[in-house]
Enzyme design. Structure first.
Site, mmCIF file in Angstrom:
data_model
loop_
_atom_site.group_PDB
_atom_site.id
_atom_site.type_symbol
_atom_site.label_atom_id
_atom_site.label_comp_id
_atom_site.label_asym_id
_atom_site.label_seq_id
_atom_site.Cartn_x
_atom_site.Cartn_y
_atom_site.Cartn_z
ATOM 1 N N ASP A 1 0.839 -1.206 0.000
ATOM 2 C CA ASP A 1 0.000 0.000 0.000
ATOM 3 C C ASP A 1 0.875 1.257 0.000
ATOM 4 O O ASP A 1 0.708 2.155 -0.828
ATOM 5 C CB ASP A 1 -0.908 -0.041 1.238
ATOM 6 C CG ASP A 1 -2.011 1.014 1.219
ATOM 7 O OD1 ASP A 1 -2.293 1.595 0.147
ATOM 8 O OD2 ASP A 1 -2.609 1.240 2.288
ATOM 9 N N THR B 1 -1.288 -11.045 3.289
ATOM 10 C CA THR B 1 -0.241 -11.940 3.812
ATOM 11 C C THR B 1 0.874 -11.199 4.540
ATOM 12 O O THR B 1 1.759 -11.831 5.105
ATOM 13 C CB THR B 1 0.385 -12.790 2.688
ATOM 14 O OG1 THR B 1 0.998 -11.916 1.734
ATOM 15 C CG2 THR B 1 -0.649 -13.660 1.999
#
Length: 177
Positions: free
Chosen positions: A35, A123
């Site tokens: 991100d 993850t």
């Protein structure tokens, strides 16, 4: 296994595809991991569009997806999806993760996107078990593509060796059947 599914190792922000998928958080304001990397590489335009989406709908719920332009990225679009935080699998996390892939692909179709790349959603800091996450990603995308001809290529792009090997194993095993 659908032949349109490809596997690469590397940096998602460098891919020249119609859309990359961002493993976002519900705030849509950037964060750590992929991100943060996408927001840094894509520049202020992505953040501005995320803020506009937030102002309109108040963030993005887990399992859902929203789309912005790619800013300074080679990709034309960024599809931001919010993966579930793993807490032992007791709160529907598997289905929510599958929804991330389905909703991202539906948004891709709505926006005439032909090539799309996914990171390993949930993850990292969300601690979804990598092998479970890979299995959900591959089976969800493969099932989706069985009913859709408009998407030409789906790339799973893995940053680390562990995820790459998990996907490589899944994709080669499934091809053999």
């Amino acid at each position: 296994m659908d032949k349109r599914i490809k596997l690469q190792q590397g940096d998602i922000t460098k891919l020249n595809v119609d859309a990359i998928v961002n493993a976002a958080n519900t705030s849509l304001l950037g964060g750590g991991g992929v991100d943060g990397a996408i927001h840094r590489a894509g520049g202020k335009q992505i953040l501005d569009e995320c803020i506009a989406i937030r102002n309109k709908q108040g963030g993005c719920p887990t399992g859902e997806a929203v789309i912005t332009t790619g800013g300074n990225l080679p990709a034309k679009y960024v599809i931001h999806t919010v993966g579930p935080v793993w807490n032992g699998g007791k709160s529907n996390q598997r289905e929510l993760l599958a929804n991330c892939y389905r909703n991202s692909l539906n948004l891709a179709i709505d926006n005439h996107i032909k090539t799309i790349a996914f990171p390993n959603i949930s993850t990292g800091i969300y601690h979804f078990p990598k092998s479970d996450a890979a299995e959900i990603a591959v089976s969800t995308v493969n099932d989706f593509l069985q009913n859709n001809e408009t998407i030409e290529e789906v790339i799973f792009i893995c940053f680390d060796d562990e995820n790459y090997k998990l996907y490589e194993n899944l994709l080669s095993t499934k091809k053999a059947h």
